[in-house]
Design a protein around this motif. Structure first.
Motif, PDB file in Angstrom:
ATOM      1  N   LYS A 264      10.365 -33.880  14.033  1.00  0.00           N
ATOM      2  CA  LYS A 264       9.292 -34.853  13.733  1.00  0.00           C
ATOM      3  C   LYS A 264       7.952 -34.466  14.355  1.00  0.00           C
ATOM      4  O   LYS A 264       6.895 -34.753  13.825  1.00  0.00           O
ATOM      5  CB  LYS A 264       9.677 -36.238  14.268  1.00  0.00           C
ATOM      6  CG  LYS A 264      10.463 -37.107  13.316  1.00  0.00           C
ATOM      7  CD  LYS A 264      10.649 -38.504  13.936  1.00  0.00           C
ATOM      8  CE  LYS A 264      11.535 -39.386  13.059  1.00  0.00           C
ATOM      9  NZ  LYS A 264      11.734 -40.727  13.611  1.00  0.00           N
ATOM     10  N   ASN A 265       8.014 -33.831  15.533  1.00  0.00           N
ATOM     11  CA  ASN A 265       6.774 -33.513  16.260  1.00  0.00           C
ATOM     12  C   ASN A 265       5.920 -32.466  15.560  1.00  0.00           C
ATOM     13  O   ASN A 265       4.740 -32.318  15.889  1.00  0.00           O
ATOM     14  CB  ASN A 265       7.090 -33.035  17.684  1.00  0.00           C
ATOM     15  CG  ASN A 265       7.510 -34.203  18.547  1.00  0.00           C
ATOM     16  OD1 ASN A 265       7.017 -35.321  18.366  1.00  0.00           O
ATOM     17  ND2 ASN A 265       8.442 -33.981  19.456  1.00  0.00           N
ATOM     18  N   ARG A 266       6.492 -31.734  14.624  1.00  0.00           N
ATOM     19  CA  ARG A 266       5.704 -30.706  13.945  1.00  0.00           C
ATOM     20  C   ARG A 266       4.751 -31.295  12.912  1.00  0.00           C
ATOM     21  O   ARG A 266       3.930 -30.589  12.342  1.00  0.00           O
ATOM     22  CB  ARG A 266       6.626 -29.656  13.301  1.00  0.00           C
ATOM     23  CG  ARG A 266       7.353 -28.765  14.314  1.00  0.00           C
ATOM     24  CD  ARG A 266       6.421 -28.182  15.389  1.00  0.00           C
ATOM     25  NE  ARG A 266       5.269 -27.491  14.827  1.00  0.00           N
ATOM     26  CZ  ARG A 266       5.265 -26.239  14.458  1.00  0.00           C
ATOM     27  NH1 ARG A 266       6.344 -25.496  14.589  1.00  0.00           N
ATOM     28  NH2 ARG A 266       4.171 -25.698  13.959  1.00  0.00           N
ATOM     29  N   TYR A 267       4.881 -32.612  12.655  1.00  0.00           N
ATOM     30  CA  TYR A 267       3.902 -33.295  11.805  1.00  0.00           C
ATOM     31  C   TYR A 267       2.993 -34.167  12.679  1.00  0.00           C
ATOM     32  O   TYR A 267       2.422 -35.135  12.231  1.00  0.00           O
ATOM     33  CB  TYR A 267       4.617 -34.127  10.730  1.00  0.00           C
ATOM     34  CG  TYR A 267       3.732 -34.555   9.571  1.00  0.00           C
ATOM     35  CD1 TYR A 267       3.030 -33.607   8.816  1.00  0.00           C
ATOM     36  CD2 TYR A 267       3.598 -35.902   9.224  1.00  0.00           C
ATOM     37  CE1 TYR A 267       2.216 -34.002   7.767  1.00  0.00           C
ATOM     38  CE2 TYR A 267       2.786 -36.298   8.168  1.00  0.00           C
ATOM     39  CZ  TYR A 267       2.093 -35.342   7.445  1.00  0.00           C
ATOM     40  OH  TYR A 267       1.284 -35.735   6.394  1.00  0.00           O
ATOM     41  N   GLN A 268       2.893 -33.776  13.970  1.00  0.00           N
ATOM     42  CA  GLN A 268       1.953 -34.408  14.905  1.00  0.00           C
ATOM     43  C   GLN A 268       1.123 -33.297  15.538  1.00  0.00           C
ATOM     44  O   GLN A 268       1.634 -32.199  15.781  1.00  0.00           O
ATOM     45  CB  GLN A 268       2.683 -35.123  16.056  1.00  0.00           C
ATOM     46  CG  GLN A 268       3.612 -36.239  15.675  1.00  0.00           C
ATOM     47  CD  GLN A 268       2.913 -37.555  15.342  1.00  0.00           C
ATOM     48  OE1 GLN A 268       1.727 -37.583  15.068  1.00  0.00           O
ATOM     49  NE2 GLN A 268       3.667 -38.634  15.339  1.00  0.00           N
TER      50      GLN A 268
ATOM     51  N   ALA B  48      -0.455 -40.303   7.562  1.00  0.00           N
ATOM     52  CA  ALA B  48      -0.449 -38.859   7.290  1.00  0.00           C
ATOM     53  C   ALA B  48      -1.100 -38.166   8.483  1.00  0.00           C
ATOM     54  O   ALA B  48      -1.908 -38.766   9.185  1.00  0.00           O
ATOM     55  CB  ALA B  48      -1.221 -38.549   6.015  1.00  0.00           C
ATOM     56  N   ALA B  49      -0.734 -36.918   8.701  1.00  0.00           N
ATOM     57  CA  ALA B  49      -1.287 -36.195   9.857  1.00  0.00           C
ATOM     58  C   ALA B  49      -2.688 -35.679   9.549  1.00  0.00           C
ATOM     59  O   ALA B  49      -2.989 -35.335   8.406  1.00  0.00           O
ATOM     60  CB  ALA B  49      -0.387 -35.012  10.208  1.00  0.00           C
ATOM     61  N   PRO B  50      -3.555 -35.599  10.600  1.00  0.00           N
ATOM     62  CA  PRO B  50      -4.828 -34.880  10.434  1.00  0.00           C
ATOM     63  C   PRO B  50      -4.504 -33.389  10.553  1.00  0.00           C
ATOM     64  O   PRO B  50      -4.501 -32.807  11.630  1.00  0.00           O
ATOM     65  CB  PRO B  50      -5.673 -35.390  11.607  1.00  0.00           C
ATOM     66  CG  PRO B  50      -4.683 -35.817  12.646  1.00  0.00           C
ATOM     67  CD  PRO B  50      -3.383 -36.137  11.955  1.00  0.00           C
ATOM     68  N   THR B  51      -4.180 -32.765   9.416  1.00  0.00           N
ATOM     69  CA  THR B  51      -3.426 -31.503   9.433  1.00  0.00           C
ATOM     70  C   THR B  51      -4.189 -30.297   9.991  1.00  0.00           C
ATOM     71  O   THR B  51      -3.562 -29.346  10.444  1.00  0.00           O
ATOM     72  CB  THR B  51      -2.901 -31.164   8.024  1.00  0.00           C
ATOM     73  OG1 THR B  51      -3.993 -31.185   7.104  1.00  0.00           O
ATOM     74  CG2 THR B  51      -1.863 -32.172   7.587  1.00  0.00           C
ATOM     75  N   ALA B  52      -5.517 -30.309   9.981  1.00  0.00           N
ATOM     76  CA  ALA B  52      -6.246 -29.167  10.561  1.00  0.00           C
ATOM     77  C   ALA B  52      -5.899 -29.025  12.042  1.00  0.00           C
ATOM     78  O   ALA B  52      -5.910 -27.926  12.592  1.00  0.00           O
ATOM     79  CB  ALA B  52      -7.745 -29.350  10.384  1.00  0.00           C
TER      80      ALA B  52
END
Length: 357
Positions: free
Chosen positions: A177-181, A192-196
């Protein structure tokens, strides 16, 4: 440089082979590739993300969004209360709920699938009754207001039952889960994650600070409106959904001071950009405060604060393509995207990055 007014969504279309959509995060966050684009000349360089420090300089300001993604995807069953002789609950159709925005303590704006099974008054059971949701209203775009009933602490129950709300183009399950944080995620509230920001490690951030770059946090809770497709040909008719943002006194003071001293203001991600551009006045002064923003940035927009942007590669015809085109120039951006496709970059949330400077 300024674009001619490009106002149809087709002007932001590019062809993306499906196999270039990244399905999994890289093992090493900062190992992704980085395309560096000069917004004035259109010149491009290819490097890797962990070398981003080579493009930063002492006196710059890096603005990060410290929002935290909540496990906002809930899978439940519709409760039929009247279908048994004793009137007890009978569980039926599977219903999926996506939490978008907290309206009040236990009332959330949600996206419900399938919507036709979710009329006002419908009750849904999650986790065998650990959490019950009742649809209390149908609002704009078919979203639902849901009131939740539970024993204990909502966040803990959500952590137990919820799944990370990965975008629909990611079909693989996320092992961690932490890889989308981001590594600096702090305040819960995003769908949704702030993916940058996913490319940064704590070590890389420390290295950047050691160079004399100031890192400042702001908060914007990312809603799904960011990814909502533009359905109108004339982009000026597109309606943006609002998102909650917050800029502290300390952050506003630091950013204004650095801007005054001639340092570059570099946003990590379109969410940080939307935050500071929403909180700035016409004279380029950033003000502390919080509220909802539905800012829509497209070519012709005059940036008040931001000078440069670290961002991922975005969906064709999306409002995010329009935002990066407002900064980099539409022609330069489209050329950079064509180059990224040719060079087999990885696209979207778990994909590679771009630095527009």
């Amino acid at each position: 440089m300024k674009d001619e007014k490009v106002l149809t969504k087709q002007d932001f279309y590019y062809d993306l082979p499906e196999e270039l959509i990244a399905q999994d995060p890289l093992e090493d966050r900062s190992g992704s590739r980085l395309l560096v684009l000069d917004k004035e000349t259109g010149a491009m360089e290819h490097t890797i993300f962990k070398k981003i420090g080579q493009y930063l300089r002492k006196g710059d300001c890096l603005i990060i969004n410290n929002t935290k993604v909540i496990p906002a995807r809930l899978i439940g069953e519709k409760i039929h209360e009247d279908e048994s002789p004793a009137g007890e609950e009978v569980h039926g159709a599977r219903i999926e709920l996506l939490l978008l925005k907290r309206r009040e303590n236990d009332i959330w704006e949600t996206l419900v699938k399938p919507g036709k099974k979710a009329k006002t008054g419908t009750k849904i059971s999650f986790g065998g009754g650990l959490l019950i949701g009742e649809i209390i209203d149908v609002i704009e775009d078919g979203n639902r207001l849901v009131k939740f009933y539970y024993q204990g602490i909502f966040e803990e129950i959500l952590d137990q039952l919820g799944e990370m709300p990965l975008p629909p183009y990611i079909t693989h399950e996320l092992a961690d889960k932490n890889r989308y944080q981001t590594v600096y995620a702090k305040y819960e509230g995003s769908a949704a994650a702030p993916t940058a920001g996913l490319h940064f490690t704590k070590e890389l951030l420390h290295e950047i600070e050691e160079m004399g770059v100031t890192i400042v946090s702001v908060t914007l809770h990312v809603g799904l409106g960011t990814f909502r497709p533009v359905k109108v040909d004339n982009i000026l008719e597109h309606h943006m959904h609002s998102e909650f943002y917050q800029v502290s006194e300390e952050a506003a003071t630091q950013i204004n001071e650095i801007k005054k001293m001639g340092g570059r203001i570099i946003c990590v991600g379109t969410t940080s950009c939307r935050t500071i551009e929403s909180a700035a006045d016409e004279n380029g002064i950033l003000h502390a405060g919080s509220g909802d923003t539905s800012i829509f940035i497209y070519p012709g927009y005059q940036f008040k604060i931001m000078d440069a942007l670290i961002t991922n590669f975005h969906l064709p015809e999306s409002t995010l393509m329009m935002l990066v085109s407002a900064l980099g120039g539409r022609d330069h951006i489209m050329a950079a995207y064509a180059e990224a496709v040719k060079e087999r970059y990885r696209f979207f949330s778990f994909g590679d990055a771009m630095f527009i400077r």
